[in-house]
Design a protein around this motif. Structure first.
Motif, PDB file in Angstrom:
ATOM      1  N   GLU A  78      -2.536   0.740   1.354  1.00  0.00           N
ATOM      2  CA  GLU A  78      -3.326   1.569  -0.214  1.00  0.00           C
ATOM      3  C   GLU A  78      -3.976   2.387  -0.503  1.00  0.00           C
ATOM      4  O   GLU A  78      -4.932   2.793  -0.337  1.00  0.00           O
ATOM      5  CB  GLU A  78      -3.198   1.089  -1.276  1.00  0.00           C
ATOM      6  N   PHE A  79      -5.355   1.871   0.581  1.00  0.00           N
ATOM      7  CA  PHE A  79      -6.942   2.076   0.898  1.00  0.00           C
ATOM      8  C   PHE A  79      -6.941   2.474   2.048  1.00  0.00           C
ATOM      9  O   PHE A  79      -7.745   3.458   1.596  1.00  0.00           O
ATOM     10  CB  PHE A  79      -7.920   0.353   1.284  1.00  0.00           C
ATOM     11  N   GLY A  82      -7.834   6.540   0.955  1.00  0.00           N
ATOM     12  CA  GLY A  82      -9.063   6.520   0.064  1.00  0.00           C
ATOM     13  C   GLY A  82      -9.655   6.709   2.191  1.00  0.00           C
ATOM     14  O   GLY A  82     -10.859   7.659   2.387  1.00  0.00           O
ATOM     15  N   THR A  83      -9.527   5.766   2.567  1.00  0.00           N
ATOM     16  CA  THR A  83     -10.739   5.930   4.406  1.00  0.00           C
ATOM     17  C   THR A  83      -9.870   7.000   5.234  1.00  0.00           C
ATOM     18  O   THR A  83     -11.110   7.131   5.761  1.00  0.00           O
ATOM     19  CB  THR A  83     -10.320   4.408   4.862  1.00  0.00           C
ATOM     20  N   SER A  86      -9.612  10.792   2.302  1.00  0.00           N
ATOM     21  CA  SER A  86     -10.714  10.903   1.195  1.00  0.00           C
ATOM     22  C   SER A  86     -10.130  12.200   0.535  1.00  0.00           C
ATOM     23  O   SER A  86     -10.413  11.882  -0.784  1.00  0.00           O
ATOM     24  CB  SER A  86     -11.881  10.791   1.513  1.00  0.00           C
ATOM     25  N   TRP A  90      -9.059  12.607  -3.277  1.00  0.00           N
ATOM     26  CA  TRP A  90     -10.080  13.333  -5.028  1.00  0.00           C
ATOM     27  C   TRP A  90      -9.202  14.231  -5.363  1.00  0.00           C
ATOM     28  O   TRP A  90      -8.628  14.194  -6.716  1.00  0.00           O
ATOM     29  CB  TRP A  90     -11.160  14.215  -4.141  1.00  0.00           C
TER      30      TRP A  90
ATOM     31  N   GLY B  70      -8.385  -2.059  -6.367  1.00  0.00           N
ATOM     32  CA  GLY B  70      -7.907  -0.351  -6.376  1.00  0.00           C
ATOM     33  C   GLY B  70      -7.414   0.587  -6.442  1.00  0.00           C
ATOM     34  O   GLY B  70      -7.993   1.758  -6.317  1.00  0.00           O
ATOM     35  N   PHE B  74      -8.258   4.063  -8.142  1.00  0.00           N
ATOM     36  CA  PHE B  74      -7.840   5.632  -7.512  1.00  0.00           C
ATOM     37  C   PHE B  74      -7.060   6.149  -8.730  1.00  0.00           C
ATOM     38  O   PHE B  74      -7.266   6.995  -9.275  1.00  0.00           O
ATOM     39  CB  PHE B  74      -6.111   4.556  -6.853  1.00  0.00           C
ATOM     40  N   LYS B  79     -12.088   9.826  -7.305  1.00  0.00           N
ATOM     41  CA  LYS B  79     -13.355  11.016  -6.706  1.00  0.00           C
ATOM     42  C   LYS B  79     -14.792   9.464  -6.281  1.00  0.00           C
ATOM     43  O   LYS B  79     -15.103   9.882  -5.045  1.00  0.00           O
ATOM     44  CB  LYS B  79     -14.475  11.578  -8.009  1.00  0.00           C
ATOM     45  N   TYR B  81     -12.450   7.045  -5.670  1.00  0.00           N
ATOM     46  CA  TYR B  81     -12.078   6.522  -4.720  1.00  0.00           C
ATOM     47  C   TYR B  81     -12.650   6.682  -2.758  1.00  0.00           C
ATOM     48  O   TYR B  81     -12.307   6.320  -1.974  1.00  0.00           O
ATOM     49  CB  TYR B  81     -10.654   6.321  -4.644  1.00  0.00           C
ATOM     50  N   ALA B  82     -12.105   8.726  -2.981  1.00  0.00           N
ATOM     51  CA  ALA B  82     -12.374   9.561  -2.037  1.00  0.00           C
ATOM     52  C   ALA B  82     -13.277   9.358  -1.727  1.00  0.00           C
ATOM     53  O   ALA B  82     -13.998   9.172  -0.071  1.00  0.00           O
ATOM     54  CB  ALA B  82     -12.052  10.879  -2.553  1.00  0.00           C
ATOM     55  N   PHE B  85     -13.974   5.002   0.011  1.00  0.00           N
ATOM     56  CA  PHE B  85     -13.251   4.342   0.881  1.00  0.00           C
ATOM     57  C   PHE B  85     -13.206   5.222   2.082  1.00  0.00           C
ATOM     58  O   PHE B  85     -13.464   5.287   3.076  1.00  0.00           O
ATOM     59  CB  PHE B  85     -12.343   4.349   0.224  1.00  0.00           C
ATOM     60  N   GLY B  86     -13.886   6.962   1.714  1.00  0.00           N
ATOM     61  CA  GLY B  86     -13.682   7.398   3.024  1.00  0.00           C
ATOM     62  C   GLY B  86     -15.226   7.748   3.591  1.00  0.00           C
ATOM     63  O   GLY B  86     -15.013   7.678   4.815  1.00  0.00           O
ATOM     64  N   TYR B  89     -16.950   3.817   5.508  1.00  0.00           N
ATOM     65  CA  TYR B  89     -15.279   3.164   6.116  1.00  0.00           C
ATOM     66  C   TYR B  89     -15.183   2.212   6.313  1.00  0.00           C
ATOM     67  O   TYR B  89     -14.363   0.986   6.198  1.00  0.00           O
ATOM     68  CB  TYR B  89     -15.206   4.483   7.094  1.00  0.00           C
ATOM     69  N   TRP B  92     -15.313  -1.457   4.547  1.00  0.00           N
ATOM     70  CA  TRP B  92     -14.067  -1.518   3.196  1.00  0.00           C
ATOM     71  C   TRP B  92     -12.901  -1.867   4.489  1.00  0.00           C
ATOM     72  O   TRP B  92     -12.057  -3.032   4.002  1.00  0.00           O
ATOM     73  CB  TRP B  92     -13.025  -0.114   3.204  1.00  0.00           C
ATOM     74  N   MET B  93     -12.869  -1.932   5.868  1.00  0.00           N
ATOM     75  CA  MET B  93     -12.020  -2.120   6.473  1.00  0.00           C
ATOM     76  C   MET B  93     -11.687  -3.412   7.338  1.00  0.00           C
ATOM     77  O   MET B  93     -11.075  -3.731   7.754  1.00  0.00           O
ATOM     78  CB  MET B  93     -12.228  -0.879   8.012  1.00  0.00           C
ATOM     79  N   VAL B 157     -16.843  13.914   2.085  1.00  0.00           N
ATOM     80  CA  VAL B 157     -18.186  13.167   0.928  1.00  0.00           C
ATOM     81  C   VAL B 157     -18.720  12.901   3.287  1.00  0.00           C
ATOM     82  O   VAL B 157     -17.858  13.204   4.304  1.00  0.00           O
ATOM     83  CB  VAL B 157     -17.919  12.090   1.146  1.00  0.00           C
TER      84      VAL B 157
END
Lengths: 351, 382
Positions: A78-79, A82-83, A86, A90, B70, B74, B79, B81-82, B85-86, B89, B92-93, B157
């Motif tokens: 799930e995450f 995003g990671t 990303s 969006w 989460g 989402f 935005k 979330y993107a 999390f992006g 990194y 969050w990991m 990002v």
């Protein structure tokens, strides 16, 4: 205009693929094993035979171990949207996020709440409520598969959305189209039924091993009876839903079907390769035979893909280079149209 | 009725829903807090079994709530979330990693023939309760202190914070005194909640030493948590906030969060009520030997958590500010899903009270009888 670091993309792909593969080693088993536990316990409640209770507890332990790994890898997946992806999150989050949130609200809480009752409630709640809880875990597990496959089905066949040039993203405009997306429906029924079959085989295998070793003989025999019936019913359902699922692939993702079948040049009355050895040096557009050796069943691919033995099944070359006869646009033409769209959208983003 | 709600109202509503889920998660971190207490309060195998089994019966709840947190972000604020999390990194990991090891630890710790031995799984549980919660606190702290990112025209990002040539990708959040204080407060608050929960759920008549260690643990951990909480609250009141004007321009405004509390007094009331409830739960447990403190401190934690999550987003404030480019900051208006999606998800959210109701019912049913030494010795235990 947009530069993408492909090496980074490949790392992201590798990590996501690794997590998804590992996740999928365990999840199908929980889909079916949860129902088998519910069957075993239903027999126990109906007959009052303590041996069925012991059988239920035994398989529940194995379910619990699988469940933990499924949960642990599921949260990562799930995450990772995003990671690792990303910008994708969006651009399509407006549509894609909803099934994931609904999965959390309705499926995960059902599983998590009743999971504790299932394992620790034997002497804390009534027999019937315990049975209800076991069924709820089975329903919750499968409900979570519904929503994740709604999300995945949308990725395979995006429906129920429009492109908003002002926000430069896709936005949902029909929730029910997303939920009842034919690809999602066929994916769920096929994935869940294959999970049922796999769990049945899992129970049959372990029970057979017990029989060979002469251990837990009564438990093994009783488990085999239930798992055999469930497995037999599931196997015919898997075949039916598999056909539906592949048909949807043929209709919505012809390149995927062509790649699965190793079909480079599209054919009318196409046959399916039942067994063969792929030619490793084969490349799209060249004249080499894609197979070094093959056993083909005539007409069957056309029949399975389009429900007609006379139909045309496009190959990889047709889909890459186009085929005017069958009205298939080439990839370069699609890319050019995409570039035009980007040029038009660019000013809307403020660029 | 829902279809008549305007876009701005739905955006506020969804931030509130996400904040409630986040605040409930903070309450449920009693599981993580209890995990970090294991070696401190449980000295015998029986005590250990009681603690682990009691926590193990609830381990899925914070896990599931985190997943929902989460998922809701989402769906409602893609935005964020993107971007978060992006961009951030690694932080969050690491948080996720701490939750993976938690999930497997409960199921594998006592399984015959496990490869790692039970101590390794207990270390995993400690990591989840300490580093995991600390980093969650640090990540939430960035709602007030900002992060090191910029967004381009396509909302891609770029994260820019290097240490010795390495882009830390969010780990730098733990270098801020405010973020770190919030994280440490959450860790010790979770330990307080863990001790309160264990006192409530275990029949301690056969293990009086465990009871006294848990009661002491409640008071001691609260005393450690308190200065960090006070620092965070005072800092919030007096620090500059990321104001968004009517044109959507973000700027730093002095005492922004204080002005939000004044403009939205219900948040101030919730905050004060929360602190009083947490305090009452601890005092009644430590001095009056009550076993019901978890409900007061738990509710208090939900209230405080709700305010901490709402304050940086409401009253025209950027909830995910960028320290590098103020105009890249995220607000609940520029980061949200479309009107259609928020409306649809609001209909879906009507099911949440039903979910909460059955969770509460099952909880009550399962905890009606306290966990006994006989149960962990002769029946199912972790």
């Amino acid at each position: 205009m947009i530069d993408v670091d492909l090496s980074m993309v490949n790392w992201a792909r590798a990590q996501f693929a690794l997590t998804a593969m590992y996740h999928w080693l365990f999840v199908p088993l929980t889909l079916g094993l949860s129902f088998l536990c519910a069957f075993f316990e239903s027999i126990y409640v109906r007959t009052g035979d303590k041996e069925w209770r012991a059988i239920t507890k035994f398989w529940m332990t194995l379910f619990g171990i699988n469940f933990a790994i499924g949960v642990a890898t599921g949260i990562i997946l799930e995450f990772e949207f995003g990671t690792n992806w990303s910008n994708y999150s969006w651009i399509v989050g407006d549509i894609f996020g909803a099934p994931l949130a609904i999965e959390g609200i309705f499926a995960f809480f059902l599983e998590a709440t009743f999971f504790a009752v299932m394992f620790f409630g034997w002497n804390r709640v009534s027999k019937r409520f315990h049975l209800f809880s076991t069924w709820m875990v089975a329903v919750g597990s499968n409900l979570s598969a519904v929503w994740i496959l709604v999300a995945n089905g949308w990725m395979q066949n995006p429906v129920g959305m429009v492109f908003n040039p002002e926000t430069a993203r896709f936005e949902m405009n029909n929730f029910f189209e997303v939920v009842f997306n034919p690809v999602a429906v066929t994916k769920f029924v096929h994935a869940s039924s294959s999970g049922f079959l796999m769990a049945s085989l899992f129970v049959l295998t372990i029970s057979s091993w017990f029989l060979i070793k002469g251990r837990h003989v009564q438990m093994a025999k009783k488990s085999i009876v239930v798992a055999s019936v469930f497995g037999l019913l599931s196997s015919s359902y898997v075949a039916f839903t598999g056909d539906e699922s592949a048909y949807e692939v043929a209709q919505k993702q012809p390149m995927k079907l062509a790649a699965i079948e190793g079909l480079y040049k599209g054919e009318t009355k196409a046959g399916i390769v039942a067994a063969g050895i792929l030619n490793p040096s084969k490349k799209p557009g060249d004249d080499q035979d894609p197979f070094l050796l093959k056993i083909e069943i005539p007409y069957l691919l056309s029949l399975l893909a389009n429900r007609s033995i006379d139909s045309f099944v496009p190959g990889i070359d047709d889909l890459v280079y186009g085929n005017e006869t069958h009205d298939i646009e080439s990839i370069s033409s699609k890319i050019n149209r995409g570039k035009t769209a980007l040029r038009v959208v660019y000013p809307f983003t403020g660029g | 009725m829902i279809s008549n709600l305007d876009y701005a109202t739905l955006q506020q509503l969804w931030w509130m829903i996400v904040s409630i889920v986040g605040a409930l998660f903070l309450f449920l971190t009693f599981v993580q807090g209890g995990q970090t207490l294991l070696w401190q309060v449980a000295k015998t195998d029986l005590e250990k079994s009681l603690v682990i089994t009691s926590l193990g019966r609830k381990w899925e709840m914070p896990f599931t709530t985190l997943v929902l947190f989460g998922g809701a972000l989402f769906a409602a604020f893609p935005k964020f979330y993107a971007t978060s999390f992006g961009g951030a990194y690694w932080v969050w990991m690491l948080i996720l990693f701490s939750f993976i090891v938690q999930a497997v630890s409960y199921e594998y710790r006592k399984k015959p023939g496990n490869l790692l031995g039970s101590t390794v799984y207990e270390v995993f549980l400690f990591i989840n309760g300490s580093i995991g919660i600390l980093l969650i606190g640090a990540a939430v702290g960035t709602f007030y202190t900002g992060s090191n990112f910029t967004l381009d025209l396509y909302n891609r990002v770029t994260w820019d914070y290097t240490l010795l040539g390495i882009n830390l990708r969010g780990l730098e959040a733990a270098f801020s005194l405010f973020n770190l204080s919030l994280g440490i407060f959450l860790v010790f608050n979770a330990r307080v909640l863990g001790a309160l929960y264990l006192l409530n759920s275990i029949d301690l008549s056969a293990t009086p030493n465990l009871e006294s260690r848990l009661r002491n643990g409640t008071g001691h951990n609260f005393l450690i948590a308190l200065p960090f909480l006070l620092y965070v609250l005072v800092s919030i009141l007096f620090r500059s906030g990321f104001d968004v004007d009517s044109a959507g321009t973000v700027s730093l405004v002095a005492s922004k969060y204080l002005s939000t509390l004044v403009a939205m007094p219900y948040l101030l009331i919730l905050l004060l009520a929360g602190i009083v409830l947490v305090l009452y739960g601890v005092v009644s447990t430590f001095f009056k030997k009550s076993n019901k403190g978890i409900w007061f401190s738990g509710l208090g934690t939900v209230f405080v958590g709700l305010v901490v999550l709402c304050l940086p987003a409401f009253n025209n404030t950027a909830f995910y500010p960028s320290k590098l480019d103020l105009q890249s900051s995220l607000t609940i208006h520029n980061a949200s899903s479309s009107l259609f999606t928020l409306t649809t998800m609001t209909y879906v959210a009507l099911g949440i009270p039903f979910v909460l109701a059955y969770v509460a019912y099952v909880w009550k049913l399962m905890d009606a009888k306290k966990l006994t030494d006989v149960e962990v010795t002769h029946e199912e235990s972790y």
